[in-house]
Every structure is written in structure tokens, then in C-alpha cells.
Design a protein around this motif. Structure first.
Motif, PDB file in Angstrom:
ATOM      1  N   THR A 126       0.849  -1.188   0.000  1.00 51.83           N
ATOM      2  CA  THR A 126       0.000   0.000   0.000  1.00 51.83           C
ATOM      3  C   THR A 126       0.885   1.238   0.000  1.00 51.83           C
ATOM      4  N   LYS A 127       0.260   2.391  -0.205  1.00 52.12           N
ATOM      5  CA  LYS A 127       1.012   3.625  -0.414  1.00 52.12           C
ATOM      6  C   LYS A 127       0.354   4.789   0.323  1.00 52.12           C
ATOM      7  N   VAL A 128       1.175   5.732   0.772  1.00 49.13           N
ATOM      8  CA  VAL A 128       0.686   6.971   1.380  1.00 49.13           C
ATOM      9  C   VAL A 128       1.444   8.137   0.761  1.00 49.13           C
ATOM     10  N   LYS A 129       0.713   9.167   0.375  1.00 48.14           N
ATOM     11  CA  LYS A 129       1.328  10.364  -0.214  1.00 48.14           C
ATOM     12  C   LYS A 129       1.904  11.244   0.887  1.00 48.14           C
ATOM     13  N   ILE A 130       3.153  11.647   0.713  1.00 47.19           N
ATOM     14  CA  ILE A 130       3.815  12.577   1.632  1.00 47.19           C
ATOM     15  C   ILE A 130       3.904  13.926   0.935  1.00 47.19           C
ATOM     16  N   ASP A 131       3.196  14.913   1.442  1.00 47.54           N
ATOM     17  CA  ASP A 131       3.237  16.244   0.829  1.00 47.54           C
ATOM     18  C   ASP A 131       4.643  16.825   0.938  1.00 47.54           C
ATOM     19  N   TYR A 132       5.094  17.424  -0.163  1.00 51.09           N
ATOM     20  CA  TYR A 132       6.444  17.987  -0.197  1.00 51.09           C
ATOM     21  C   TYR A 132       6.402  19.362  -0.845  1.00 51.09           C
TER      22      TYR A 132
ATOM     23  N   PHE B 117       4.680  16.197   9.380  1.00 54.68           N
ATOM     24  CA  PHE B 117       4.540  15.216   8.298  1.00 54.68           C
ATOM     25  C   PHE B 117       4.625  13.785   8.808  1.00 54.68           C
ATOM     26  N   GLU B 118       5.525  13.523   9.769  1.00 49.42           N
ATOM     27  CA  GLU B 118       5.701  12.149  10.241  1.00 49.42           C
ATOM     28  C   GLU B 118       4.472  11.670  11.005  1.00 49.42           C
ATOM     29  N   GLN B 119       3.888  12.546  11.787  1.00 44.75           N
ATOM     30  CA  GLN B 119       2.665  12.185  12.500  1.00 44.75           C
ATOM     31  C   GLN B 119       1.543  11.880  11.508  1.00 44.75           C
ATOM     32  N   ASP B 120       1.431  12.711  10.475  1.00 44.26           N
ATOM     33  CA  ASP B 120       0.411  12.494   9.448  1.00 44.26           C
ATOM     34  C   ASP B 120       0.656  11.177   8.715  1.00 44.26           C
ATOM     35  N   LEU B 121       1.915  10.898   8.393  1.00 43.48           N
ATOM     36  CA  LEU B 121       2.275   9.663   7.705  1.00 43.48           C
ATOM     37  C   LEU B 121       1.888   8.445   8.538  1.00 43.48           C
TER      38      LEU B 121
ATOM     39  N   TYR C 275       6.465  10.022  -5.746  1.00 44.38           N
ATOM     40  CA  TYR C 275       7.602  10.946  -5.726  1.00 44.38           C
ATOM     41  C   TYR C 275       7.771  11.566  -7.115  1.00 44.38           C
ATOM     42  N   SER C 276       8.240  12.813  -7.131  1.00 38.91           N
ATOM     43  CA  SER C 276       8.499  13.461  -8.419  1.00 38.91           C
ATOM     44  C   SER C 276       9.842  14.178  -8.461  1.00 38.91           C
ATOM     45  N   ASP C 277      10.517  14.296  -7.317  1.00 38.67           N
ATOM     46  CA  ASP C 277      11.794  15.011  -7.264  1.00 38.67           C
ATOM     47  C   ASP C 277      12.838  14.202  -6.503  1.00 38.67           C
TER      48      ASP C 277
ATOM     49  N   SER D  86      15.897  11.645  -1.357  1.00 40.75           N
ATOM     50  CA  SER D  86      17.108  11.789  -0.550  1.00 40.75           C
ATOM     51  C   SER D  86      16.886  12.480   0.790  1.00 40.75           C
ATOM     52  N   ASP D  87      15.691  12.992   1.029  1.00 38.32           N
ATOM     53  CA  ASP D  87      15.437  13.756   2.252  1.00 38.32           C
ATOM     54  C   ASP D  87      15.632  12.864   3.483  1.00 38.32           C
TER      55      ASP D  87
END
Length: 395
Positions: A114-120, A126-130, A154-156, A161-162
Motif C-alpha cells: 500500500t502507499k501513502v502520499k507525503i506532501d512535499y 509530516f511524520e505524524q500524518d504519515l 515521488y516526483s523530485d 534523498s530527504d
């Protein structure tokens, strides 16, 4: 404007240089599978998913569009055991359907991602939301863990690498909520794949991969480097939008598309989004006879120079657009409705972009000159109204 890409002659030349792949037909299967399933599974070649060591059938199921558990059952009973979903698909109902279907079945009899979108750029929380979204996904799925957890779309290179994302994903794996971690991507695949190799923590990559890629050689080279580094590669969007014309009226030859993708021995499995029995039967027939015929190769070669639904995600349009709209994502939403006939996912995709209601109202003319020949303003005008349609009226 001159269009860059793989033309018919280049396509035939490149196809001839790629072997049929390391197709490993298993002699035995998990004891949890029925004898009927074992017999059918022996007809589908297996490949190893990188350093995970997991052997998967070359055909898996992208559950994105499916809302009928009986189609999932047909796939499962045929020997397919890798199923791919996401937190946002069908507003969570997709995961719930899978949770209900797999409840009570031996956990080792299926392999789920499964997948979750991480806003960037990242937000402070962000980690709590994830983690909140992952916990909800696990609850819907009625599982303690997933086999693959992907950061979605991901697009960048910066996302790959973050260090903050890497730490958050590593923690999810360490806590046993996912056996393996990875990311999905539609854009800049060679660069993102190389960044994944350098990062060293990604086990699996889910990439758009099909015969229409403008940067096919660069993508293939990067995929090979990833495989050599032990990263498993899963292919999506193998059917370039599901149709062979720009108007979405003629269904593409799914078997030819899948067989073409499997010619690359480093593609472990593909996840076509079949949602009915006819589509499933077509995909299964391809997996049971995966050699690309000369007729199928000629068919695909003839499509190389045609405008179709598949956006290359090159992002050149974003720089040209005076409003700097996320046009590649909007084009993907267009493909979901007019290619896959799945307007609900179009709405979900567009909603995540937080677009204004009339995104192009401030322009008298469109400055975008798409290398693939897309009439961008026309496509935007055709798809953005879906955001205002109530969900109950969407397919």
C-alpha cells in the motif's frame, strides 16, 4: 516543434536487444495454496523481487479500480498473490475491500503493498500524518503489517534523498509495520532511481514503465543499475492509459503491452489494474504465454509515433505555464477518466492538488507547447469539472 522519443524503427531495434528475461517457473508453491491454485500458478513464471528474496508471479494485481471482491478472488485463485493498493484509493474503500477479502486467509498466502502520499515540501507534522494514515490503512486492511509500504508518487530527487523521510520510512520498517519500503514514481525515473540506489534504504520501486517512454534507454539503464544494487522493480502504467488513441475510444492490446514490459528481465512483476473478468482473463493469458510475438511487436511499433493518453511527466510544461500549474498531474487525472474510465480517481488526484475552480481563467491563450502533442488547455478544461461532481455519480 520536433518531438523527441522512440519512433517505430528505434522501437523495433530496442525490442530486439532485450531478451525474454529470467523467467523462473516454480516447481512447488506454498503449502497454504490449494492444489488447483498450485496447478494454475505453475503456468505463470516467477521472478525474484530484488534483495527481498521474494519470488512473485510476473503478473500481479493493481487493485486501484477494482470494487468487486470476486475479481480479487479470481486473481487469488489463479495463483496471483501480490496485490497493490493505496491509502487514498476509493477514499479507503479499496483497502477495506482487501481487508475483508483476506481476513482469515493465511498471511503467507498473499503479498500486499500500500502507499501513502507525503506532501512535499514537508510540513512540521509530516511524520505524524504519515503514521496516522498508515495506521488507518492497517486498520482497514485488518493486518498488523504490509509487505511493501511505498511513499506515494515521488516526483523530485529531493524527496528520495530527504533524511527526514528516510528516517520516518526506516522507523516504519524497524517497528514491523512494513517488511519492505519503497516509493512509487511517474516522473524523472532515471534520476529518482539513481537517487534511490544512493540512499541505500529502498527495497522496492514502483515505476511507470511502457513502450511509449521517451527516455526508454535511460530508464532501462537505471533499472538495470537498481537491480544490480538489489532493488526490486515493479511496473505500473504498462498499458499507457488503456487506449491506443488520443480520444480514448479504442482499447489497447493489453497482452502486447504486458509482454513488452516483461521482456526486461529486471522488471519483477507488473500490476495492471484489471477490474472485471474480461480484463483479468486478458492479463492472465499474457502471463501464461509471455513471449512477445512478431505481430504484437509490430502492433506496438505502429503506436510509437501516435499521440495517446500517456503523459511523459517530463515537466517541461510546468515551466512554460504562466500559472506554473502541476500539468503532469492534471494530465494523469485526464488519463484516468478518458483512458481508464475511472473518474473517481481523477477527482481524488485533482483534489490533492488543491486547484482553484477555474484554473485557466486568467489566461487568454495557453503558452504550453507539449512535446507529446497534447492540447493541454483543452484537456485541462475537459477534466477539471470532475472536481465538482458528487462522488455517487462518478465511476
Amino acid at each position: 516543434m520536433e518531438k523527441k522519443g522512440v519512433n517505430r524503427r528505434d522501437f523495433l531495434r530496442l525490442s530486439a536487444t532485450v531478451g525474454a528475461g529470467a523467467l523462473i517457473v516454480p516447481g512447488t508453491t506454498a503449502s497454504t495454496l490449494s492444489k488447483t491454485t498450485q496447478a494454475k500458478m505453475n503456468e505463470i513464471p516467477l521472478r525474484t523481487l530484488g534483495r527481498t528474496g521474494v519470488k512473485l508471479p510476473i503478473l500481479s494485481m493493481g487493485v486501484m479500480r477494482a470494487d468487486n471482491p470476486n475479481v480479487v478472488r479470481a486473481a487469488y485463485n489463479s495463483g496471483i498473490f501480490h496485490f497493490d493498493t493505496a491509502h487514498g484509493y476509493q477514499n479507503g474503500r479499496n483497502e477495506e475491500m482487501l481487508g475483508n477479502f483476506f481476513e482469515g486467509k493465511p498471511r503467507e498466502s498473499y503479498f500486499l503493498g500500500t502507499k501513502v502520499k507525503i506532501d512535499y515540501p514537508l510540513k512540521p507534522d509530516f511524520e505524524q500524518d504519515l503514521n496516522t494514515k498508515l495506521e488507518l490503512s492497517l486498520k482497514r486492511l485488518k493486518m498488523e503489517y504490509v509487505d511493501i509500504f511505498y511513499a506515494h508518487a515521488y516526483s523530485d530527487v529531493e524527496e528520495v534523498s530527504d533524511e527526514r523521510i528516510i528516517a520516518a520510512l526506516s522507523k516504519i520498517k524497524e517497528e514491523g509495520k512494513a517488511r519492505f519500503i519503497g516509493f512509487s514514481t511517474h516522473a524523472h525515473k532515471p534520476e529518482l532511481i539513481d537517487a534511490a540506489i544512493k540512499a541505500g534504504i529502498y527495497d522496492v520501486l514502483l515505476i511507470s514503465y511502457n513502450f511509449k517512454l521517451n527516455n526508454l534507454k535511460e530508464t532501462d539503464d537505471a533499472v538495470k543499475r537498481a537491480a544490480e544494487a538489489g532493488i526490486g522493480i515493479v511496473a505500473m502504467k504498462t498499458m499507457t492509459g488503456g487506449v491506443e488513441d488520443a480520444d480514448g475510444k479504442k482499447k489497447i492490446n493489453a497482452q502486447a503491452c504486458l509482454k513488452w514490459a516483461w521482456k526486461n528481465e529486471h522488471i519483477t512483476t507488473a500490476i495492471p489494474g484489471f477490474s472485471n473478468y474480461d480484463e483479468f482473463d486478458e492479463c492472465l493469458a499474457a502471463a501464461q504465454s509471455p513471449e512477445l510475438t512478431s505481430g504484437e511487436q509490430e502492433y506496438l511499433a505502429a503506436l510509437c509515433d501516435k499521440e495517446m493518453m500517456f503523459c511523459q511527466q517530463c515537466n517541461k510544461c510546468v515551466a512554460q505555464c504562466t500559472e506554473h500549474l502541476p500539468i503532469p498531474d492534471i494530465m494523469r487525472a485526464y488519463m484516468y477518466t478518458y483512458g481508464y474510465k475511472y473518474s473517481q480517481l481523477s477527482k481524488e488526484t485533482l483534489t490533492e492538488l488543491n486547484l482553484a475552480e477555474n484554473v485557466c481563467s486568467g489566461c487568454n491563450s495557453c503558452a504550453v507547447d507539449c512535446p507529446s502533442g497534447f492540447n493541454v488547455s483543452q484537456k485541462i478544461a475537459a477534466i477539471t469539472p470532475v472536481m465538482r461532481v458528487p462522488n455517487e455519480f462518478l465511476t
